[in-house]
Motif scaffolding. Structure first.
Motif, PDB file in Angstrom:
ATOM      1  N   THR A 106       0.969  -1.067   0.041  1.00  0.00           N
ATOM      2  CA  THR A 106      -0.124  -0.042  -0.044  1.00  0.00           C
ATOM      3  C   THR A 106       0.834   1.236   0.164  1.00  0.00           C
ATOM      4  O   THR A 106       1.919   1.272   0.880  1.00  0.00           O
ATOM      5  CB  THR A 106      -0.952   0.005   1.149  1.00  0.00           C
ATOM      6  N   GLY A 107       0.621   2.237  -0.879  1.00  0.00           N
ATOM      7  CA  GLY A 107       1.479   3.335  -1.117  1.00  0.00           C
ATOM      8  C   GLY A 107       1.072   4.100  -2.135  1.00  0.00           C
ATOM      9  O   GLY A 107      -0.097   4.092  -2.715  1.00  0.00           O
ATOM     10  N   ARG A 108       2.003   4.960  -2.632  1.00  0.00           N
ATOM     11  CA  ARG A 108       1.894   6.112  -3.815  1.00  0.00           C
ATOM     12  C   ARG A 108       3.111   5.721  -4.709  1.00  0.00           C
ATOM     13  O   ARG A 108       4.070   5.585  -4.287  1.00  0.00           O
ATOM     14  CB  ARG A 108       1.808   7.430  -3.091  1.00  0.00           C
ATOM     15  N   MET A 109       2.698   6.333  -6.043  1.00  0.00           N
ATOM     16  CA  MET A 109       3.606   6.411  -6.962  1.00  0.00           C
ATOM     17  C   MET A 109       4.411   7.558  -6.899  1.00  0.00           C
ATOM     18  O   MET A 109       4.083   8.760  -6.404  1.00  0.00           O
ATOM     19  CB  MET A 109       3.198   6.628  -8.483  1.00  0.00           C
ATOM     20  N   GLU A 110       5.643   7.823  -6.796  1.00  0.00           N
ATOM     21  CA  GLU A 110       6.576   8.907  -6.846  1.00  0.00           C
ATOM     22  C   GLU A 110       7.498   8.633  -8.018  1.00  0.00           C
ATOM     23  O   GLU A 110       8.616   7.789  -8.006  1.00  0.00           O
ATOM     24  CB  GLU A 110       7.518   8.769  -5.525  1.00  0.00           C
ATOM     25  N   GLY A 111       7.480   9.341  -9.171  1.00  0.00           N
ATOM     26  CA  GLY A 111       8.171   9.335 -10.275  1.00  0.00           C
ATOM     27  C   GLY A 111       7.587   8.099 -11.048  1.00  0.00           C
ATOM     28  O   GLY A 111       6.687   7.587 -11.090  1.00  0.00           O
ATOM     29  N   ASP A 112       8.691   7.197 -11.197  1.00  0.00           N
ATOM     30  CA  ASP A 112       8.312   5.989 -12.036  1.00  0.00           C
ATOM     31  C   ASP A 112       8.384   4.566 -10.901  1.00  0.00           C
ATOM     32  O   ASP A 112       8.672   3.452 -11.407  1.00  0.00           O
ATOM     33  CB  ASP A 112       9.473   5.467 -13.189  1.00  0.00           C
ATOM     34  N   ARG A 113       8.413   4.924  -9.725  1.00  0.00           N
ATOM     35  CA  ARG A 113       8.596   3.738  -8.549  1.00  0.00           C
ATOM     36  C   ARG A 113       7.333   3.964  -7.709  1.00  0.00           C
ATOM     37  O   ARG A 113       6.908   5.104  -7.394  1.00  0.00           O
ATOM     38  CB  ARG A 113       9.850   3.751  -8.018  1.00  0.00           C
ATOM     39  N   PHE A 114       7.162   2.874  -7.068  1.00  0.00           N
ATOM     40  CA  PHE A 114       6.106   2.859  -6.019  1.00  0.00           C
ATOM     41  C   PHE A 114       6.629   2.818  -4.733  1.00  0.00           C
ATOM     42  O   PHE A 114       7.617   2.128  -4.273  1.00  0.00           O
ATOM     43  CB  PHE A 114       5.228   1.486  -6.240  1.00  0.00           C
ATOM     44  N   VAL A 115       6.351   3.929  -3.906  1.00  0.00           N
ATOM     45  CA  VAL A 115       6.735   3.953  -2.480  1.00  0.00           C
ATOM     46  C   VAL A 115       5.768   3.501  -1.414  1.00  0.00           C
ATOM     47  O   VAL A 115       4.882   3.801  -1.481  1.00  0.00           O
ATOM     48  CB  VAL A 115       7.049   5.426  -2.148  1.00  0.00           C
ATOM     49  N   ALA A 116       6.127   2.118  -0.929  1.00  0.00           N
ATOM     50  CA  ALA A 116       5.377   1.495  -0.234  1.00  0.00           C
ATOM     51  C   ALA A 116       5.223   2.100   1.289  1.00  0.00           C
ATOM     52  O   ALA A 116       6.194   2.278   1.782  1.00  0.00           O
ATOM     53  CB  ALA A 116       5.402   0.289  -0.117  1.00  0.00           C
ATOM     54  N   GLU A 117       4.096   2.280   1.939  1.00  0.00           N
ATOM     55  CA  GLU A 117       3.803   2.535   3.304  1.00  0.00           C
ATOM     56  C   GLU A 117       3.606   1.287   4.136  1.00  0.00           C
ATOM     57  O   GLU A 117       3.743   1.182   5.431  1.00  0.00           O
ATOM     58  CB  GLU A 117       2.635   3.363   3.508  1.00  0.00           C
TER      59      GLU A 117
END
Length: 157
Positions: A106-117
């Protein structure tokens, strides 16, 4: 108009307006907290949105897990058989987290990668969340690959 009727009408009108405001606030709060599940292919097609919080589901790609020495930052790729999405997670991974295993981040896209929380791993041999299983099943059909654990198709005579 009779003053008693007018007061009742105003009270009913105030209750209807209050109920409408309450319903609007509840709907708004629910929409902000919903996290939809997407596969890497769907994310790359732009279905998830750039700034939205969502769940990324699939399998941890083979030979993709890396962790810097002395750090909790983990880098890995999630795949659905069609595409791969790089994921970054800063924290302690679940004990059952492994390559070639189902994962939901679960997280958000930052640029071209997914940053998971948050990262959730498959918890036993047979379990896979229904949404992930359905989407992985579609990928297996698309590529004409036998699903893991499925009996091979044989002709009946």
């Amino acid at each position: 108009m009779n003053p008693v009727r007018r007061n009742r009408l105003l009270l009913i009108l105030a209750l209807v307006v209050a109920a409408g405001i309450a319903a609007t606030l509840v709907t708004w709060a629910i929409q902000r907290n919903i996290t939809y599940l997407y596969t890497p292919s769907e994310v790359l097609r732009g279905e998830a949105g750039q700034h939205a919080r969502f769940r990324l589901g699939g399998m941890v790609a083979a030979d993709s897990f890396k962790r810097a020495p002395g750090s909790l930052e983990a880098h890995f790729r999630v795949t659905d058989g069609d595409a791969q999405m790089p994921v970054v997670y800063n924290g302690i991974l679940p004990d059952l987290f492994r390559e070639k295993q189902a994962v939901i981040a679960t997280g958000r896209m930052e640029g071209d990668r997914f940053v998971a929380e948050q990262v959730l791993a498959k918890h036993d041999e047979t379990y896979m969340p229904k949404e992930v299983a359905d989407k992985m099943g579609m990928a297996h059909k698309k590529h004409d690959v036998q699903a893991p654990g499925a009996a091979p198709a044989t002709e009946m005579k």
